[in-house]
Design an enzyme around this catalytic site. Structure first.
Site, mmCIF file in Angstrom:
data_model
loop_
_atom_site.group_PDB
_atom_site.id
_atom_site.type_symbol
_atom_site.label_atom_id
_atom_site.label_comp_id
_atom_site.label_asym_id
_atom_site.label_seq_id
_atom_site.Cartn_x
_atom_site.Cartn_y
_atom_site.Cartn_z
ATOM 1 N N ASP A 7 38.999 33.575 37.521
ATOM 2 C CA ASP A 7 39.757 34.706 38.030
ATOM 3 C C ASP A 7 39.765 35.789 36.946
ATOM 4 O OD1 ASP A 7 41.570 36.243 39.560
ATOM 5 O OD2 ASP A 7 43.269 35.345 38.520
ATOM 6 N N GLU A 9 42.253 39.038 36.852
ATOM 7 C CA GLU A 9 43.581 39.544 36.503
ATOM 8 C C GLU A 9 44.546 38.399 36.214
ATOM 9 O OE1 GLU A 9 45.089 43.011 38.789
ATOM 10 O OE2 GLU A 9 43.267 42.680 39.974
#
Length: 199
Positions: A7, A9
């Site tokens: 991922d 953020e």
């Protein structure tokens, strides 16, 4: 053949919407996928708030250019990319990500795109595919890759659980408590060691 799916953020860079919430003085915009599992509901709500305040792409991009990766993120990514293939799977948008990818040394990023009017108003968004992280991990597995995944939010759980190894990183206490079966880490060296152990 291994491929690591990360991922973006909350894992490699700060949350864009939280940074924009702080910069714009609109506290409601600090809500993220850590708080709201339904991404469509979250984005529709965000676009409504932007419209209400007369804010568009230009204002968000101005904030993003000032965001730096989390301390240690680039070194972690550089080391990982020297050992295996890495793809960042994010629900962010092409129009947001470029300055962040530059600061991270241009890793591969699979994300979505915004629909923007000529006046800069964000009118909508186009997801690359449904459940984009899980769908991508399954597609990679279908062409012979073993996936290893790490993320922090509700929308990362599918890819983490579907991978041969998956980890929570800098996640919330609520998500960690709901998924005690997943190893959870706070530091890049711990995550790197776990990924290396799974390679």
């Amino acid at each position: 053949m291994n491929i690591v799916c990360l991922d973006m953020e909350g894992v490699l860079v700060p949350e864009i919407w939280i940074a924009f919430s702080e910069a714009s003085g609109i506290p409601e915009l600090c809500r993220t996928t850590r708080d709201e599992p339904d991404y469509d509901k979250l984005m529709t709500w965000r676009l409504g708030i932007l419209k209400e305040h007369g804010l568009g792409l230009k204002e968000i991009q101005a904030v993003i250019t000032k965001i730096d990766p989390l301390p240690g993120a680039k070194a972690f990514l550089d080391k990982l990319r020297s050992e295996t293939q890495v793809i960042i799977l994010s629900d962010t948008f092409e129009q947001f990500a470029k300055p962040l990818m530059e600061k991270l040394g241009w890793p591969s990023l699979f994300c979505n795109t915004l629909e923007v009017a000529k006046n800069g108003e964000i009118t909508g968004y186009k997801m690359r595919c449904q459940q984009s992280k899980l769908t991508t991990v399954k597609a990679l597995q279908s062409i012979g890759y073993d996936t290893i995944a790490a993320g922090d939010s509700f929308n990362d759980l599918g890819m983490i659980q579907a991978s041969k190894a998956g980890f929570l990183f800098k996640s919330t206490e609520a998500i960690k408590a709901a998924h005690p079966e997943l190893l959870a880490f706070e530091e890049f060296d711990e995550l790197l060691a776990a990924i290396e152990g799974a390679l």
